[in-house]
Write a protein that holds these residues in place. Structure first.
Motif, PDB file in Angstrom:
ATOM      1  N   LYS A   1      40.764  46.636  53.489  1.00 13.75           N
ATOM      2  CA  LYS A   1      41.591  45.550  52.976  1.00 13.75           C
ATOM      3  C   LYS A   1      40.743  44.446  52.381  1.00 13.75           C
ATOM      4  O   LYS A   1      41.060  43.916  51.298  1.00 13.75           O
ATOM      5  N   TYR A   2      39.653  44.088  53.024  1.00 14.81           N
ATOM      6  CA  TYR A   2      38.810  43.009  52.514  1.00 14.81           C
ATOM      7  C   TYR A   2      38.134  43.406  51.205  1.00 14.81           C
ATOM      8  O   TYR A   2      38.099  42.627  50.251  1.00 14.81           O
ATOM      9  N   ILE A   3      37.604  44.609  51.153  1.00 10.28           N
ATOM     10  CA  ILE A   3      36.936  45.079  49.935  1.00 10.28           C
ATOM     11  C   ILE A   3      37.916  45.110  48.760  1.00 10.28           C
ATOM     12  O   ILE A   3      37.615  44.659  47.652  1.00 10.28           O
ATOM     13  N   PHE A   4      39.107  45.605  49.013  1.00  9.09           N
ATOM     14  CA  PHE A   4      40.110  45.691  47.952  1.00  9.09           C
ATOM     15  C   PHE A   4      40.607  44.308  47.557  1.00  9.09           C
ATOM     16  O   PHE A   4      40.899  44.060  46.372  1.00  9.09           O
ATOM     17  N   ALA A   5      40.732  43.405  48.533  1.00 11.23           N
ATOM     18  CA  ALA A   5      41.162  42.032  48.238  1.00 11.23           C
ATOM     19  C   ALA A   5      40.180  41.359  47.295  1.00 11.23           C
ATOM     20  O   ALA A   5      40.572  40.704  46.315  1.00 11.23           O
ATOM     21  N   LEU A   6      38.902  41.516  47.564  1.00 10.24           N
ATOM     22  CA  LEU A   6      37.870  40.899  46.732  1.00 10.24           C
ATOM     23  C   LEU A   6      37.868  41.514  45.333  1.00 10.24           C
ATOM     24  O   LEU A   6      37.746  40.809  44.323  1.00 10.24           O
TER      25      LEU A   6
ATOM     26  N   ALA B   1      41.975  39.807  38.851  1.00 10.38           N
ATOM     27  CA  ALA B   1      43.028  38.853  38.505  1.00 10.38           C
ATOM     28  C   ALA B   1      42.446  37.618  37.824  1.00 10.38           C
ATOM     29  O   ALA B   1      43.007  37.111  36.838  1.00 10.38           O
ATOM     30  N   ASP B   2      41.323  37.106  38.347  1.00 10.76           N
ATOM     31  CA  ASP B   2      40.670  35.956  37.721  1.00 10.76           C
ATOM     32  C   ASP B   2      40.203  36.288  36.303  1.00 10.76           C
ATOM     33  O   ASP B   2      40.288  35.459  35.398  1.00 10.76           O
ATOM     34  N   TYR B   3      39.716  37.504  36.111  1.00  7.64           N
ATOM     35  CA  TYR B   3      39.276  37.933  34.779  1.00  7.64           C
ATOM     36  C   TYR B   3      40.470  37.985  33.817  1.00  7.64           C
ATOM     37  O   TYR B   3      40.389  37.495  32.686  1.00  7.64           O
ATOM     38  N   LEU B   4      41.571  38.565  34.260  1.00  8.50           N
ATOM     39  CA  LEU B   4      42.762  38.658  33.412  1.00  8.50           C
ATOM     40  C   LEU B   4      43.292  37.276  33.061  1.00  8.50           C
ATOM     41  O   LEU B   4      43.775  37.043  31.946  1.00  8.50           O
ATOM     42  N   ARG B   5      43.178  36.355  33.996  1.00  8.23           N
ATOM     43  CA  ARG B   5      43.654  34.996  33.756  1.00  8.23           C
ATOM     44  C   ARG B   5      42.704  34.237  32.834  1.00  8.23           C
ATOM     45  O   ARG B   5      43.133  33.532  31.917  1.00  8.23           O
ATOM     46  N   ARG B   6      41.415  34.405  33.064  1.00  5.83           N
ATOM     47  CA  ARG B   6      40.412  33.705  32.265  1.00  5.83           C
ATOM     48  C   ARG B   6      40.432  34.149  30.805  1.00  5.83           C
ATOM     49  O   ARG B   6      40.229  33.344  29.898  1.00  5.83           O
ATOM     50  N   THR B   7      40.686  35.420  30.579  1.00 12.42           N
ATOM     51  CA  THR B   7      40.695  35.972  29.217  1.00 12.42           C
ATOM     52  C   THR B   7      42.077  35.968  28.584  1.00 12.42           C
ATOM     53  O   THR B   7      42.234  36.428  27.445  1.00 12.42           O
ATOM     54  N   ASN B   8      43.070  35.442  29.305  1.00 12.68           N
ATOM     55  CA  ASN B   8      44.451  35.364  28.812  1.00 12.68           C
ATOM     56  C   ASN B   8      45.025  36.720  28.404  1.00 12.68           C
ATOM     57  O   ASN B   8      45.872  36.809  27.506  1.00 12.68           O
TER      58      ASN B   8
ATOM     59  N   ILE C   1      52.660  41.723  39.242  1.00  4.01           N
ATOM     60  CA  ILE C   1      52.082  43.073  39.245  1.00  4.01           C
ATOM     61  C   ILE C   1      51.313  43.336  40.528  1.00  4.01           C
ATOM     62  O   ILE C   1      51.511  44.361  41.204  1.00  4.01           O
ATOM     63  N   PHE C   2      50.433  42.411  40.895  1.00  5.83           N
ATOM     64  CA  PHE C   2      49.603  42.625  42.083  1.00  5.83           C
ATOM     65  C   PHE C   2      50.418  42.535  43.377  1.00  5.83           C
ATOM     66  O   PHE C   2      50.159  43.270  44.330  1.00  5.83           O
TER      67      PHE C   2
ATOM     68  N   ASN D   1      47.190  46.634  50.655  1.00  7.19           N
ATOM     69  CA  ASN D   1      47.804  45.345  50.957  1.00  7.19           C
ATOM     70  C   ASN D   1      46.855  44.175  50.704  1.00  7.19           C
ATOM     71  O   ASN D   1      47.290  43.036  50.543  1.00  7.19           O
ATOM     72  N   GLY D   2      45.565  44.448  50.628  1.00  8.46           N
ATOM     73  CA  GLY D   2      44.592  43.396  50.330  1.00  8.46           C
ATOM     74  C   GLY D   2      44.799  42.769  48.967  1.00  8.46           C
ATOM     75  O   GLY D   2      44.343  41.647  48.705  1.00  8.46           O
ATOM     76  N   ALA D   3      45.503  43.455  48.072  1.00 10.15           N
ATOM     77  CA  ALA D   3      45.749  42.931  46.723  1.00 10.15           C
ATOM     78  C   ALA D   3      46.677  41.721  46.724  1.00 10.15           C
ATOM     79  O   ALA D   3      46.894  41.114  45.669  1.00 10.15           O
TER      80      ALA D   3
END
Length: 511
Positions: A330-335, A341-348, A358-359, A395-397
């Motif tokens: 769970k922790y590995i997948f969460a990270l 998600a941050d990449y998708l947000r940063r690149t719009n 989605i997540f 579920n980590g997502a």
């Protein structure tokens, strides 16, 4: 330790904060879940019996003298059947399923009392004190557990209420610190640090298994309590509530953080818009989904060691190792998903709303479907371990989904929103223990556990659908103290869809 982002051999304050939060949530769950595996060795295992009139009797067992897996022990005329694998002499207590689940569930009685106050206190007096003192006192409480166990299950339950009372403030308290320290495009990854709780569980369970087998269950509480005290001291030295309060931060790092965060979060203490919060559909999307997801998670956290012992017949060492696998995944997948998600947000590439939906749907719906598979395939130990591991891993997502959604829609009140969500979900935690205890009472069979898996499946699916229909990433108007503040940022909202506003701070003076 000087925090300077321009010097390679020095560590930045953001990096220090990340490390301390990761360790903090690891220890948070160490203090919480240590009992879930220790209690397997604290009590006399059995299936069918007549309840003893004295549930406080201490039962010493020399396991080295036992040659068969099955054992019958008579206590005050009552017969207990157990399967014993441990090799160390243990002090045990004749607590039945109701009493054991009362102990496990009592944590949430205290937990629900401080969720909302914890989030609000962190918004007003700061996360540093709220999070730090709660962990310090929780560690001291943990050290007292073996002593209280000698007075009976009621004493242990009372101590767990106190532990829940202290730890209840921790999760909502971290939200205001996130709003003041972490740039919006990095928040999913930072929120994933909260999933270090799963890493803490992954480490705690096998360590506790070996401590129990080697030294006795008492050392589970001694070791985790001392580690928690040590972390608490470090927290107060290294962590501060905002960049402006940190005495060792560089001017460059402070400027970078404050300009990135902009004006969506304020250090001013605004009155909570309770009516707006409780009539907001995006808030209810968080509350429902959080409650359903946490209900499933707490059920697995608290009951997986018991299921592995009684149904899958793993010994205490195997139990600890195998029970830890879902949390590590769970922790590995969460990270991983938070970084994506941050990449998708940063690149719009996707809007904030699309990212969250989605997540969240993927993270909450998938475990529900896997619990259906568990209801049919859970008799096989290997298959069962795989299903639990995959379910909790996916579920980590939630760190890329609803878990940080309060920071999207209302960063000024993110602590309060998270506190409300965790309060409601805490009732689910107690309900989970009650349901499992009722269904498996005197009947630890796979048929009874199948009913539990179907309940989990329905709960997970309900949570996923709620966020899919009601969730959003839009910054809400009531996040601002007045209409004028909202209108000031309205143009940015319209130009950037539902992306969070990152207006830079102008004319900031550094103190």
């Amino acid at each position: 330790m000087t925090c300077n982002i321009n010097i390679m051999n020095r560590i930045s304050c953001l990096q220090v904060l990340n490390i301390m939060v990761i360790l903090g949530f690891m220890l948070n769950y160490m203090l919480r879940v240590n009992l879930t595996i220790a209690i397997v060795s604290m009590v006399m295992p059995y299936n069918k019996y007549s309840h003893s009139n004295n549930s406080h009797d201490i039962i010493p067992i020399d396991n080295k003298t036992i040659t068969s897996d099955a054992m019958i022990t008579s206590i005050n005329g009552s017969t207990f059947t157990s399967s014993v694998h441990e090799e160390l002499e243990q002090t045990r207590y004749p607590w039945n399923e109701y009493e054991v689940n009362l102990i496990l569930g009592s944590f949430y009685w205290g937990y629900i009392c401080t969720e909302i106050p914890g989030g609000r206190m962190a918004e007003i007096i700061g996360t540093r004190r709220v999070f730090g003192y709660s962990m310090l006192l929780s560690s001291a409480i943990t050290l007292l557990t073996p002593l209280f166990a000698t007075f009976g299950y009621v004493a242990v339950a009372t101590l767990r209420i106190a532990l829940g009372f202290m730890l209840g403030v921790t999760w909502p308290a971290i939200q205001p610190m996130t709003a003041r320290w972490i740039p919006p495009n990095e928040r999913s990854k930072f929120v994933s640090n909260m999933m270090a709780s799963s890493l803490g569980a992954a480490i705690t369970l096998p360590i506790c298994g070996f401590l129990i087998a080697s030294l006795g269950w008492e050392f589970v509480f001694y070791v985790t309590g001392m580690v928690g005290l040590t972390w608490s001291i470090a927290w107060f030295y290294f962590v501060y509530d905002s960049p402006s309060q940190h005495p060792r931060i560089s001017v460059e790092e402070r400027n970078y953080i404050e300009e990135s965060i902009g004006t969506t979060s304020s250090t001013k203490h605004f009155p909570v818009p309770w009516k707006s919060i409780f009539t907001s559909l995006p808030v209810w999307a968080i509350l429902i989904t959080h409650g359903c997801s946490v209900f499933g998670y707490f059920t697995v956290v608290n009951q997986l060691p018991t299921y592995m012992k009684y149904i899958l017949n793993f010994n205490i060492k195997e139990n600890g190792i195998l029970s830890s696998l879902p949390y590590l995944g769970k922790y590995i997948f969460a990270l991983t998903t938070a970084t994506l998600a941050d990449y998708l947000r940063r690149t719009n590439k996707l809007s904030v709303t699309a990212i969250r939906k989605i997540f969240t749907t993927f993270a909450v719906l998938s475990p529900g479907l896997l619990m259906i598979a568990q209801a049919y395939l859970g008799r096989d130990p290997t298959t069962s371990v795989i299903i639990f591991t995959v379910a909790l891993t996916i579920n980590g997502a939630v760190t890329a989904g609803y878990l940080g959604n309060g920071l999207d829609i209302a960063p000024n009140f993110s602590g309060t929103i998270f506190g409300i969500a965790n309060t409601l979900s805490s009732f689910g935690g107690f309900l989970s223990s009650f349901i499992v205890g009722t269904i498996t009472y005197q009947n630890q069979t796979y048929e009874q556990w199948r009913k539990i898996f179907w309940i989990l499946a329905g709960t997970y699916c309900t949570g996923a659908l709620a966020f899919a229909f009601l969730g959003t990433g839009n910054l809400q108007k009531w996040n601002y103290p007045d209409t004028k503040s909202y209108e000031k940022n309205k143009t940015n909202i319209e130009n950037n869809g539902d992306a969070e506003i990152t207006e830079p701070l102008n004319n900031k003076t550094l103190s």
